[in-house]
Design an enzyme around this catalytic site. Structure first.
Site, PDB file in Angstrom:
ATOM      1  NE  ARG A 154      46.312  69.155  57.930  1.00 20.21           N
ATOM      2  CZ  ARG A 154      47.286  69.902  58.215  1.00 20.21           C
ATOM      3  NH1 ARG A 154      47.143  70.926  59.118  1.00 20.21           N
ATOM      4  NH2 ARG A 154      48.367  69.902  57.706  1.00 20.21           N
ATOM      5  CB  ALA A 252      35.561  81.343  67.423  1.00 22.79           C
ATOM      6  N   GLY A 257      32.473  71.466  59.483  1.00 23.93           N
ATOM      7  CA  GLY A 257      31.696  70.558  58.265  1.00 23.93           C
ATOM      8  C   GLY A 257      32.826  69.536  57.766  1.00 23.93           C
ATOM      9  CB  CYS A 260      36.791  63.998  58.637  1.00 27.18           C
ATOM     10  SG  CYS A 260      37.531  63.040  57.088  1.00 27.18           S
TER      11      CYS A 260
HETATM   12  P1  NAD Z   1      35.429  59.601  48.824  1.00 28.13           P
HETATM   13  O1  NAD Z   1      34.053  59.496  48.454  1.00 28.13           O
HETATM   14  O2  NAD Z   1      36.111  60.785  48.136  1.00 28.13           O
HETATM   15  O3  NAD Z   1      35.912  58.146  48.066  1.00 28.13           O
HETATM   16  C1  NAD Z   1      35.597  56.935  48.019  1.00 28.13           C
HETATM   17  C2  NAD Z   1      35.449  56.508  46.570  1.00 28.13           C
HETATM   18  O4  NAD Z   1      35.326  54.736  47.028  1.00 28.13           O
HETATM   19  C3  NAD Z   1      34.709  56.397  45.705  1.00 28.13           C
HETATM   20  O5  NAD Z   1      35.652  57.120  44.679  1.00 28.13           O
HETATM   21  C4  NAD Z   1      33.818  55.747  45.443  1.00 28.13           C
HETATM   22  O6  NAD Z   1      33.626  55.643  44.197  1.00 28.13           O
HETATM   23  C5  NAD Z   1      34.808  54.290  45.806  1.00 28.13           C
HETATM   24  N1  NAD Z   1      33.992  53.052  46.361  1.00 28.13           N
HETATM   25  C6  NAD Z   1      32.644  53.131  46.894  1.00 28.13           C
HETATM   26  N2  NAD Z   1      32.376  51.697  46.993  1.00 28.13           N
HETATM   27  C7  NAD Z   1      33.350  51.211  46.081  1.00 28.13           C
HETATM   28  C8  NAD Z   1      33.348  49.643  45.879  1.00 28.13           C
HETATM   29  N3  NAD Z   1      32.571  48.801  46.386  1.00 28.13           N
HETATM   30  N4  NAD Z   1      34.477  49.161  45.088  1.00 28.13           N
HETATM   31  C9  NAD Z   1      35.381  49.972  45.040  1.00 28.13           C
HETATM   32  N5  NAD Z   1      35.357  51.521  45.059  1.00 28.13           N
HETATM   33  C10 NAD Z   1      34.313  51.911  45.642  1.00 28.13           C
HETATM   34  O7  NAD Z   1      35.805  59.485  50.357  1.00 28.13           O
HETATM   35  P2  NAD Z   1      37.213  59.794  51.021  1.00 28.13           P
HETATM   36  O8  NAD Z   1      37.000  61.246  51.286  1.00 28.13           O
HETATM   37  O9  NAD Z   1      38.345  59.372  50.082  1.00 28.13           O
HETATM   38  O10 NAD Z   1      36.993  59.065  52.286  1.00 28.13           O
HETATM   39  C11 NAD Z   1      37.305  57.500  52.363  1.00 28.13           C
HETATM   40  C12 NAD Z   1      37.612  57.121  53.692  1.00 28.13           C
HETATM   41  O11 NAD Z   1      38.359  57.815  54.308  1.00 28.13           O
HETATM   42  C13 NAD Z   1      36.314  57.424  54.662  1.00 28.13           C
HETATM   43  O12 NAD Z   1      36.203  56.380  55.763  1.00 28.13           O
HETATM   44  C14 NAD Z   1      36.590  58.714  55.271  1.00 28.13           C
HETATM   45  O13 NAD Z   1      36.076  58.978  56.718  1.00 28.13           O
HETATM   46  C15 NAD Z   1      38.240  58.582  55.483  1.00 28.13           C
HETATM   47  N6  NAD Z   1      38.989  59.622  55.598  1.00 28.13           N
HETATM   48  C16 NAD Z   1      38.736  60.708  54.847  1.00 28.13           C
HETATM   49  C17 NAD Z   1      39.489  61.878  55.061  1.00 28.13           C
HETATM   50  C18 NAD Z   1      39.259  63.110  54.046  1.00 28.13           C
HETATM   51  O14 NAD Z   1      39.813  64.105  54.303  1.00 28.13           O
HETATM   52  N7  NAD Z   1      38.386  63.041  53.033  1.00 28.13           N
HETATM   53  C19 NAD Z   1      40.744  61.830  55.824  1.00 28.13           C
HETATM   54  C20 NAD Z   1      41.136  60.772  56.697  1.00 28.13           C
HETATM   55  C21 NAD Z   1      40.138  59.576  56.605  1.00 28.13           C
END
Ligand code: NAD
Length: 430
Positions: A154, A252, A257, A260
């Site tokens: 988280r 509640a 938002g 995720c």
């Molecule tokens: P984010 O947007 O913070 O990070 C993604 C990163 O990937 C960015 O820095 C971007 O520049 C990079 N990127 C995109 N395309 C690329 C490429 N072709 N080559 C190299 N780098 C590239 O996203 P996030 O919050 O870290 O989420 C990433 C994934 O993990 C998503 O699928 C999300 O659903 C999942 N997730 C997120 C969370 C959360 O709390 N944020 C928790 C669990 C899972």
């Protein structure tokens, strides 16, 4: 072990730093040059408690490196974690173009056996597409394994969650990949669940959709509480004491938002539909959530009549406390609703001011603290549950406000105390 993480966002950067902390050698890749430049200078592109310390320590001891060169990362690693974004498209489906681009780049650079791990949240059957892409585009005839290893951290407690998870899910097709994944996580004490790839992919979507359902469920109960004059906080407490239900995710408020829950819910609904199953329950979960945002506006109207021309002070912009992330933040959505109705909006957030400026621009007035937000406002609205908003000097705030109206969208404050202080106080469902 030699690990490459692709994507240095909330998940990728935390994964990289934590694996390095556990003793692995990690190359963190991102195609955002600005981000990698910052990280090389040991400056953090995101705020996450404890992250900076881990990054600094492990860069200095040589276990963590940053690069924009995906080839360098792939060639110098045995295990590659894909942690790029999977944002929602207009129709709710997940945009998997970054996952595909990364899969192609891995294929083109693979020079020996690799384990390729889906860390990003992806719809079921993505593993098959990644596998197919690797087979289609690999330049050398080297073998590989695909693994689904969804992330449950988280934001706001990402490092802590990564190092002390409730479970580690590993979806595999081979014993070889399972053994390697067990080694990667050997130092983390948590139950490991090994499944097939599709089940692992589904576990992530099913979990997030269930959490969203729990929130919308308690919000529906909050609406009933308002109709009869009951207190949803007490109802949640009573429900939560039942071990089968549990107290978590029964707060509640003005809705969920973030990057995720809303997108995973939409993407899950979409993939279910595509597979031929209409998961109607999830539609209602979304509907209730949208309704909660409008509720805040309706509460202001109930107390102040017309919103147009009124000054509304907003506390909280990030989608939840302890993060600077405003992606799909309910606070931003509600501010937009207020602006549409002609309100003059003043805002404050402990961490998310900079990121909010990029999306709200000059449409709102940015204040240095909650007291300047309150000064001259017709109402104070709490939209993010930051702990510091609980302990403000509300006597002082009452003097600063033009009208002593507080709408508490996160049920942070003591209703009776606020009334005693002379506020017109409205929480959610109480
Ligand atoms: P984010 O947007 O913070 O990070 C993604 C990163 O990937 C960015 O820095 C971007 O520049 C990079 N990127 C995109 N395309 C690329 C490429 N072709 N080559 C190299 N780098 C590239 O996203 P996030 O919050 O870290 O989420 C990433 C994934 O993990 C998503 O699928 C999300 O659903 C999942 N997730 C997120 C969370 C959360 O709390 N944020 C928790 C669990 C899972």
């Amino acid at each position: 072990m030699r690990i490459c993480t692709i994507g240095a966002g909330y998940v990728g950067l935390v994964t990289a730093a934590c694996f390095a902390e556990l003793g692995h050698y990690v190359i963190s890749v991102d195609n955002d040059e600005k981000k990698i430049k910052m990280l090389k200078k040991l400056r953090m592109p995101i705020y996450e408690p404890g992250l900076e310390e881990l990054v600094v320590r492990n860069v200095k001891n040589g276990r963590l490196k940053f690069t924009t060169d995906i080839g360098e990362g792939v060639r110098n690693s045995d295990i590659i974690f894909i942690a790029v974004g999977t944002p929602p498209k207009e129709d709710g489906s997940a945009d998997l173009s970054s996952v595909e681009a990364v899969a192609r780049a891995i294929a083109e650079n693979m020079d020996s056996y690799k384990v390729i791990v889906e860390k990003s949240t992806v719809p079921v059957e993505t593993g098959e597409w990644v596998k197919r892409t690797l087979q289609l585009y690999r330049k050398k005839d080297v073998s590989f394994d695909i693994v689904s290893n969804p992330e449950f951290l988280r934001e706001g407690s990402a490092v802590e969650d990564f190092l002390h998870p409730s479970r580690i899910v590993i979806g595999v097709e081979s014993k070889r990949a399972e053994k390697i994944m067990r080694e990667v996580y050997a130092k983390i004490k948590a139950p490991i669940l090994v499944t097939d790839i599709k089940s692992a992919e589904l576990i992530k979507h099913a979990s997030n959709s269930f959490l969203a359902t729990k929130i919308s469920y308690i919000n529906a109960i909050a609406n009933i509480c308002e109709l009869v004059g009951a207190d949803v906080v007490k109802v949640a407490e009573g429900m939560g004491l039942d071990k089968r239900i549990g107290r978590e995710f029964l707060d509640a408020g003005c809705g969920f938002g973030g990057f995720c829950l809303p997108k995973d819910l939409a993407s899950f609904k979409w993939i279910c539909n595509k597979l031929g199953y209409n998961f109607k329950l999830l539609e209602v979960v979304e509907e209730i959530n949208e309704g909660q945002k409008r509720k805040v506006v309706e509460k202001i109207e109930k107390l102040l009549w017309n919103i147009s021309g009124k000054v509304i002070g907003v506390l909280g912009l990030s989608f939840k406390p302890n993060t600077d992330d405003i992606r799909f933040s309910v606070a931003i959505d509600i501010i937009r609703l207020l602006l549409e109705k002609g309100a003059i909006v003043k805002v404050y957030d402990p961490r998310a001011m900079e990121k909010s400026k990029a999306v709200l621009g000059k449409k709102v007035k940015y204040c240095k603290d909650p007291y300047s937000v309150s000064k001259g406002s017709d109402a104070l609205v709490i939209l993010t549950g930051w702990e510091e908003f609980k302990n403000l000097d509300y006597k002082r705030i009452k003097k600063l406000l033009r009208v002593p109206v507080v709408i508490d969208g996160r049920n942070l404050l003591d209703k009776e105390e606020m009334k005693k202080l002379g506020f017109m106080y409205e929480g959610i469902g109480r």
